[in-house]
Design an enzyme around this catalytic site. Structure first.
Site, short mmCIF file in Angstrom:
data_model
loop_
_atom_site.label_atom_id
_atom_site.label_comp_id
_atom_site.label_asym_id
_atom_site.label_seq_id
_atom_site.Cartn_x
_atom_site.Cartn_y
_atom_site.Cartn_z
N ASP A 1 37.02 39.92 45.03
CA ASP A 1 35.99 39.65 44.03
C ASP A 1 35.51 38.21 44.17
O ASP A 1 36.25 37.34 44.61
CB ASP A 1 36.57 39.72 42.60
CG ASP A 1 37.18 41.05 42.28
OD1 ASP A 1 36.85 42.03 42.94
OD2 ASP A 1 38.00 41.08 41.34
N1 URA Z 1 42.16 43.20 42.71
C1 URA Z 1 41.16 42.67 41.97
O1 URA Z 1 41.05 42.95 40.79
N2 URA Z 1 40.32 41.83 42.58
C2 URA Z 1 40.40 41.47 43.87
O2 URA Z 1 39.61 40.67 44.35
C3 URA Z 1 41.45 42.04 44.62
C4 URA Z 1 42.32 42.90 44.02
#
Ligand code: URA
Length: 246
Positions: free
Chosen positions: A113
């Site tokens: 993310d």
């Molecule tokens: N889980 C999440 O919520 N975000 C990420 O970037 C990776 C795993």
């Protein structure tokens, strides 16, 4: 004995993003491409793609960029996105400009993310990419989460059960391992890569992830000396480490 692949010099360098084939012809003519110290003046010459080419072939005094089939790690900073669909600086902008013109292109191995930092892999090798993200390989990913509220004590069992269903999904999550680090801090190792998985897991446990950082993929840990925004090419040992813990 396996046959060493070859490529035309102009095609090789054009695909590595150096310039157009026409411009490479000119570079060659002007003696700016050298193999073992000798100018390669013909752009249509076929070159053997042995790994040592990266040191033997020199363009404008600089050793050749990585040959196709390479992988790198990035310490992804916060606020940088892995997706062209999202607003904000792209993780690809952390790469040297020439690497962004390569064919085959370099892509991220899965995604983090925008507001998650840590270890992100990139490669131009589609087979390697699929080996790492394949659900059948179970390559574990280790995250450190800082939480909005104190852990209650039940999260470890909930995540380990293999029955936790995320909102809007119809398949339970595979068991994941929680290690409590502090009242509002935990390490979570997961074996799949669902959308916003870690954030949604803590949400299912009634909490909220305030900060998330990926520390390792398989047994490959983010090196302490790789600062946010820095990249490093993976070695054969690094690649082996990814699959060692699967
Ligand atoms: N889980 C999440 O919520 N975000 C990420 O970037 C990776 C795993």
């Amino acid at each position: 004995m396996t046959k060493v692949p070859t490529a035309r010099l102009d095609k090789l360098l054009a695909n590595l993003g150096y310039a157009s084939r026409r411009e490479i012809q000119l570079l060659a003519k002007n003696g700016r491409i050298r193999l073992d110290g000798e100018a390669l003046v013909r752009a249509d010459e076929r070159i053997r793609l042995t790994p040592d080419l990266e040191t033997r072939l020199v363009v404008d005094g600089e050793p050749l960029d990585p040959l196709p089939g390479f992988a790198l790690m990035v310490h992804k900073p916060l606020g940088v996105t892995c997706s062209h669909k999202e607003a904000g600086p792209l993780v690809y902008e952390l790469l040297p400009a020439r690497w962004r013109r390569r064919d085959p292109a370099i892509s991220t191995v899965g995604r983090l993310d925008k507001e998650t930092s840590g270890l992100l892999l990139m490669t131009d090798d589609g087979a390697l990419l699929h080996r790492i993200i394949s659900p059948n390989r179970h390559v574990p990913k280790l995250y450190r989460a800082h939480l909005a509220r104190p852990l209650t004590g039940g999260e470890g069992d909930l995540f380990a059960a293999g029955t936790l269903m995320l909102e809007g999904e119809d398949k339970p999550l595979k068991p994941a391992e929680l290690t409590v680090v502090g009242p509002q801090e935990a390490l979570l190792q997961v074996h799949e890569g669902r959308y916003h998985q870690v954030r949604r897991m803590f949400a299912a446990a009634g909490n909220h992830v305030e900060a998330l950082h990926r520390e390792a993929i398989g047994a490959l840990a983010l090196p302490a000396d790789l600062a946010p925004g820095e990249i490093r090419r993976l070695t054969q040992d690094d690649l082996a480490a990814i699959f060692a813990a699967g």
